[in-house]
Design a protein around this motif. Structure first.
Motif, PDB file in Angstrom:
ATOM      1  N   MET A 169      -8.025 -16.701  -8.159  1.00  0.00           N
ATOM      2  CA  MET A 169      -6.558 -16.830  -7.991  1.00  0.00           C
ATOM      3  C   MET A 169      -6.248 -17.935  -7.018  1.00  0.00           C
ATOM      4  SD  MET A 169      -5.624 -12.743  -7.703  1.00  0.00           S
ATOM      5  CE  MET A 169      -3.850 -12.980  -7.582  1.00  0.00           C
ATOM      6  N   ASP A 170      -5.197 -18.676  -7.308  1.00  0.00           N
ATOM      7  CA  ASP A 170      -4.770 -19.688  -6.344  1.00  0.00           C
ATOM      8  C   ASP A 170      -3.836 -19.032  -5.317  1.00  0.00           C
ATOM      9  OD1 ASP A 170      -2.218 -19.461  -7.495  1.00  0.00           O
ATOM     10  OD2 ASP A 170      -2.521 -21.200  -8.805  1.00  0.00           O
ATOM     11  N   GLU A 171      -3.469 -19.799  -4.316  1.00  0.00           N
ATOM     12  CA  GLU A 171      -2.687 -19.239  -3.196  1.00  0.00           C
ATOM     13  C   GLU A 171      -1.358 -18.649  -3.666  1.00  0.00           C
ATOM     14  OE1 GLU A 171      -0.341 -20.997   0.617  1.00  0.00           O
ATOM     15  OE2 GLU A 171      -2.450 -21.586   0.457  1.00  0.00           O
ATOM     16  N   ARG A 172      -0.672 -19.362  -4.546  1.00  0.00           N
ATOM     17  CA  ARG A 172       0.628 -18.894  -5.016  1.00  0.00           C
ATOM     18  C   ARG A 172       0.495 -17.553  -5.741  1.00  0.00           C
ATOM     19  NH1 ARG A 172       4.806 -22.153  -9.066  1.00  0.00           N
ATOM     20  NH2 ARG A 172       6.380 -20.498  -9.169  1.00  0.00           N
ATOM     21  N   ALA A 173      -0.547 -17.445  -6.584  1.00  0.00           N
ATOM     22  CA  ALA A 173      -0.764 -16.209  -7.330  1.00  0.00           C
ATOM     23  C   ALA A 173      -1.083 -15.041  -6.408  1.00  0.00           C
ATOM     24  CB  ALA A 173      -1.888 -16.413  -8.342  1.00  0.00           C
ATOM     25  N   VAL A 174      -1.888 -15.320  -5.379  1.00  0.00           N
ATOM     26  CA  VAL A 174      -2.228 -14.278  -4.398  1.00  0.00           C
ATOM     27  C   VAL A 174      -0.966 -13.740  -3.741  1.00  0.00           C
ATOM     28  CG1 VAL A 174      -3.343 -13.840  -2.174  1.00  0.00           C
ATOM     29  CG2 VAL A 174      -4.573 -15.097  -3.948  1.00  0.00           C
ATOM     30  N   LEU A 175      -0.121 -14.665  -3.285  1.00  0.00           N
ATOM     31  CA  LEU A 175       1.109 -14.265  -2.587  1.00  0.00           C
ATOM     32  C   LEU A 175       2.062 -13.522  -3.514  1.00  0.00           C
ATOM     33  CD1 LEU A 175       1.685 -17.466  -0.428  1.00  0.00           C
ATOM     34  CD2 LEU A 175       0.807 -15.252   0.338  1.00  0.00           C
ATOM     35  N   GLU A 176       2.179 -13.970  -4.739  1.00  0.00           N
ATOM     36  CA  GLU A 176       3.049 -13.296  -5.704  1.00  0.00           C
ATOM     37  C   GLU A 176       2.560 -11.882  -5.978  1.00  0.00           C
ATOM     38  OE1 GLU A 176       6.002 -14.177  -6.992  1.00  0.00           O
ATOM     39  OE2 GLU A 176       5.883 -15.875  -5.597  1.00  0.00           O
ATOM     40  N   GLU A 177       1.238 -11.730  -6.060  1.00  0.00           N
ATOM     41  CA  GLU A 177       0.670 -10.407  -6.308  1.00  0.00           C
ATOM     42  C   GLU A 177       0.920  -9.478  -5.125  1.00  0.00           C
ATOM     43  OE1 GLU A 177      -1.298  -7.741  -8.884  1.00  0.00           O
ATOM     44  OE2 GLU A 177      -0.489  -9.750  -9.210  1.00  0.00           O
ATOM     45  N   LEU A 178       0.776 -10.027  -3.924  1.00  0.00           N
ATOM     46  CA  LEU A 178       1.003  -9.227  -2.720  1.00  0.00           C
ATOM     47  C   LEU A 178       2.453  -8.775  -2.606  1.00  0.00           C
ATOM     48  CD1 LEU A 178      -1.193 -11.130  -0.111  1.00  0.00           C
ATOM     49  CD2 LEU A 178      -1.525  -8.791  -0.912  1.00  0.00           C
ATOM     50  N   LYS A 179       3.377  -9.588  -3.057  1.00  0.00           N
ATOM     51  CA  LYS A 179       4.796  -9.220  -3.014  1.00  0.00           C
ATOM     52  C   LYS A 179       5.057  -7.932  -3.787  1.00  0.00           C
ATOM     53  CE  LYS A 179       6.810 -13.845  -2.432  1.00  0.00           C
ATOM     54  NZ  LYS A 179       7.595 -14.912  -3.111  1.00  0.00           N
ATOM     55  N   LYS A 180       4.311  -7.740  -4.877  1.00  0.00           N
ATOM     56  CA  LYS A 180       4.478  -6.528  -5.690  1.00  0.00           C
ATOM     57  C   LYS A 180       4.117  -5.282  -4.879  1.00  0.00           C
ATOM     58  CE  LYS A 180       3.179  -8.975  -9.962  1.00  0.00           C
ATOM     59  NZ  LYS A 180       2.145  -9.054 -11.034  1.00  0.00           N
ATOM     60  N   TYR A 181       3.048  -5.420  -4.083  1.00  0.00           N
ATOM     61  CA  TYR A 181       2.633  -4.288  -3.252  1.00  0.00           C
ATOM     62  C   TYR A 181       3.622  -4.057  -2.114  1.00  0.00           C
ATOM     63  CZ  TYR A 181      -1.864  -4.276  -5.686  1.00  0.00           C
ATOM     64  OH  TYR A 181      -2.840  -4.179  -6.647  1.00  0.00           O
ATOM     65  N   ARG A 182       4.088  -5.149  -1.549  1.00  0.00           N
ATOM     66  CA  ARG A 182       5.044  -5.021  -0.429  1.00  0.00           C
ATOM     67  C   ARG A 182       6.333  -4.355  -0.880  1.00  0.00           C
ATOM     68  NH1 ARG A 182       7.030  -3.486   3.607  1.00  0.00           N
ATOM     69  NH2 ARG A 182       7.850  -4.755   5.287  1.00  0.00           N
ATOM     70  N   LYS A 183       6.730  -4.589  -2.117  1.00  0.00           N
ATOM     71  CA  LYS A 183       7.958  -3.977  -2.636  1.00  0.00           C
ATOM     72  C   LYS A 183       7.843  -2.467  -2.746  1.00  0.00           C
ATOM     73  CE  LYS A 183       9.805  -7.905  -5.238  1.00  0.00           C
ATOM     74  NZ  LYS A 183      10.067  -8.466  -6.595  1.00  0.00           N
ATOM     75  N   MET A 184       6.611  -1.959  -2.765  1.00  0.00           N
ATOM     76  CA  MET A 184       6.396  -0.504  -2.821  1.00  0.00           C
ATOM     77  C   MET A 184       6.697   0.151  -1.471  1.00  0.00           C
ATOM     78  SD  MET A 184       2.777  -0.283  -4.869  1.00  0.00           S
ATOM     79  CE  MET A 184       2.465  -1.236  -6.362  1.00  0.00           C
ATOM     80  N   ASP A 185       6.653  -0.629  -0.402  1.00  0.00           N
ATOM     81  CA  ASP A 185       6.846  -0.102   0.949  1.00  0.00           C
ATOM     82  C   ASP A 185       8.327   0.118   1.241  1.00  0.00           C
ATOM     83  OD1 ASP A 185       4.113  -0.407   1.331  1.00  0.00           O
ATOM     84  OD2 ASP A 185       4.329  -2.384   2.263  1.00  0.00           O
ATOM     85  N   LEU A 186       8.598   1.166   2.020  1.00  0.00           N
ATOM     86  CA  LEU A 186       9.962   1.355   2.518  1.00  0.00           C
ATOM     87  C   LEU A 186      10.259   0.295   3.573  1.00  0.00           C
ATOM     88  CD1 LEU A 186      10.122   5.238   3.004  1.00  0.00           C
ATOM     89  CD2 LEU A 186      11.041   3.904   1.111  1.00  0.00           C
ATOM     90  N   LYS A 187      11.524  -0.004   3.730  1.00  0.00           N
ATOM     91  CA  LYS A 187      11.951  -0.953   4.760  1.00  0.00           C
ATOM     92  C   LYS A 187      12.829  -0.214   5.773  1.00  0.00           C
ATOM     93  CE  LYS A 187      11.651  -5.147   1.970  1.00  0.00           C
ATOM     94  NZ  LYS A 187      10.899  -4.502   0.880  1.00  0.00           N
ATOM     95  N   TYR A 188      12.537  -0.438   7.043  1.00  0.00           N
ATOM     96  CA  TYR A 188      13.278   0.253   8.099  1.00  0.00           C
ATOM     97  C   TYR A 188      14.782   0.068   7.961  1.00  0.00           C
ATOM     98  CZ  TYR A 188       8.898   1.069  10.658  1.00  0.00           C
ATOM     99  OH  TYR A 188       7.650   1.484  11.036  1.00  0.00           O
ATOM    100  N   GLU A 189      15.213  -1.149   7.671  1.00  0.00           N
ATOM    101  CA  GLU A 189      16.645  -1.456   7.666  1.00  0.00           C
ATOM    102  C   GLU A 189      17.423  -0.717   6.582  1.00  0.00           C
ATOM    103  OE1 GLU A 189      14.569  -5.181   5.870  1.00  0.00           O
ATOM    104  OE2 GLU A 189      14.158  -3.632   7.379  1.00  0.00           O
ATOM    105  N   ASP A 190      16.723  -0.171   5.589  1.00  0.00           N
ATOM    106  CA  ASP A 190      17.414   0.596   4.545  1.00  0.00           C
ATOM    107  C   ASP A 190      17.872   1.965   5.059  1.00  0.00           C
ATOM    108  OD1 ASP A 190      17.028  -1.499   2.811  1.00  0.00           O
ATOM    109  OD2 ASP A 190      15.243  -0.635   1.872  1.00  0.00           O
ATOM    110  N   GLY A 191      17.332   2.386   6.184  1.00  0.00           N
ATOM    111  CA  GLY A 191      17.783   3.627   6.815  1.00  0.00           C
ATOM    112  C   GLY A 191      17.184   4.899   6.268  1.00  0.00           C
ATOM    113  N   ALA A 192      16.249   4.790   5.325  1.00  0.00           N
ATOM    114  CA  ALA A 192      15.650   5.993   4.733  1.00  0.00           C
ATOM    115  C   ALA A 192      14.524   6.555   5.582  1.00  0.00           C
ATOM    116  CB  ALA A 192      15.141   5.687   3.329  1.00  0.00           C
TER     117      ALA A 192
END
Length: 390
Positions: free
Chosen positions: A1-24
């Motif tokens: 995988m090239d760098e862009r593909a790695v980062l794009e793939e990681l974004k998918k995992y990060r989207k699974m995480d809750l975010k503090y600012e959402d207040g949940a």
């Protein structure tokens, strides 16, 4: 995988995480770190305080951070480290108590008094070091019964039986935010030559900055090194200090306690190591330094007041809806009575709300961290009302 593909793939995992600012996230003692820490993290991401001679700047920052924290805990000459978190800090303190006890008596099982409300890290310490833990009964304010402690120590002294080597007091217990009477525990510790550790992992960055109007008559808010019996303290900058994880803190009264922690490490630039985790990133240290410089005492006072205002708002609105707090809020932690907290919390989780439950009492536990806003509180209470109707 090239760098862009790695980062794009990681974004998918990060989207699974809750975010503090959402207040949940309403059950965590951590929060969104201050934005400046992103820049600091990038600057210090390759530093390793496990080999401090190679990273002298990061080590100097750690010394300054420990001194700065020591100042608001009334200790002008502290010794300590910024480490992985409260668990490592508490285990480090227990290690010191255990090693001190071994220098006094051979074939002696180290005995430590601590409350039922103590953090689970102490159970880990018990398993690792085979400690004998004594848990006094709790008062109606969920603090340790002082008379029981005095009687227990006096009885053992009279019988020349199991001597007590350590006492742990909690300044902002994980479940309820209650504060043990550290002032009286300090007197007991001094009179009997017992090591007193204070777990202020959460309260350490709240209590010193708390306005008097938020303090309750049922609790003593004196908890720091101004009390002579206090020998060590856990204080976590990655909680209300707004530093990123990992940034826990362990402080001792002075450097004389280092010898009870040191192990030889001749292949490093510093030939002795005292922390449990050897390799330590300098990011937590540098970020803590940066946020503390940015906020100052006034900034942390404002932060504590904002959180306490929202905490009292939560309690007031909850009462209107028929939800009763276990105790009045001591810090920005609220426990609401519930007949079946496990079931309620699971139902809330399905609705997108992530709270936790208490162990010492049947209750739902909410931490009003800086990312929690009043609109989040209103929506949560609406969801809780809906859950309890069904």
């Amino acid at each position: 995988m090239d760098e862009r593909a790695v980062l794009e793939e990681l974004k998918k995992y990060r989207k699974m995480d809750l975010k503090y600012e959402d207040g949940a996230i309403l059950g965590s003692m951590c929060t969104k770190p201050h934005p400046i820490t992103k820049k600091i993290s990038d600057m210090f991401f390759e530093t390793n305080l496990g080999d401090p001679g190679l990273f002298r700047g990061a080590k100097k920052l750690e010394d300054e951070v420990i001194n700065n924290i020591g100042k608001f805990l009334n200790n002008p000459n502290p010794f300590g480290y910024i480490i992985s978190g409260g668990t490592e800090a508490n285990i480090t303190a227990m290690r010191a108590i255990n090693n001190i006890a071994k220098t006094k008596r051979k074939n002696h099982k180290t005995t430590v008094i601590m409350p039922e409300t103590a953090h689970f890290s102490f159970e880990k310490a018990r398993e690792m070091m085979d400690l004998n833990l004594i848990t006094p009964p709790l008062t109606k304010y969920y603090t340790m019964d002082l008379k029981y402690i005095n009687d227990f120590i006096e009885d053992r002294n009279n019988k020349n039986d199991i001597s007590v080597d350590g006492i742990v007091g909690i300044a902002g217990c994980t479940e309820l935010g209650a504060i043990d009477n550290i002032k009286e525990l300090s007197k007991i510790a001094e009179q009997n030559n017992i090591f007193l550790h204070v777990d202020a992992a959460f309260g350490g960055f709240v209590i010193p900055f708390l306005d008097d109007k938020y303090k309750l008559d049922n609790y003593c808010y004196e908890f720091d090194f101004s009390l002579n019996g206090v020998k060590s303290m856990t204080v976590d900058p990655h909680k209300m200090g707004l530093a990123p994880i990992p940034a826990g803190g362990i402080l001792f009264r002075d450097k004389s306690f280092k010898k009870y922690l040191d192990v030889e490490a001749p292949y490093l630039t510093d030939i002795h190591q005292a922390t449990i985790i050897g390799t330590r990133s300098g990011v937590g240290v540098a970020s803590t330094w940066g946020v503390m410089k940015l906020f100052g005492e006034e900034g942390y006072k404002n932060l504590a007041s904002e959180c306490m205002d929202k905490t009292h708002y939560l309690v007031k609105e909850a009462k209107k809806l028929g939800f009763k707090p276990v105790i009045d809020p001591v810090l920005n932690i609220v426990a609401l009575e519930d007949d079946n907290p496990e079931e309620t919390s699971l139902k809330l989780r399905k609705m997108g709300w992530f709270i936790s439950i208490c162990k010492c009492v049947k209750a739902l536990r909410i931490i009003v961290m800086p990312h929690v806003e009043k609109e989040h509180i209103d929506k949560f209470l609406g969801a809780l009302t809906e859950v309890k109707k069904n």
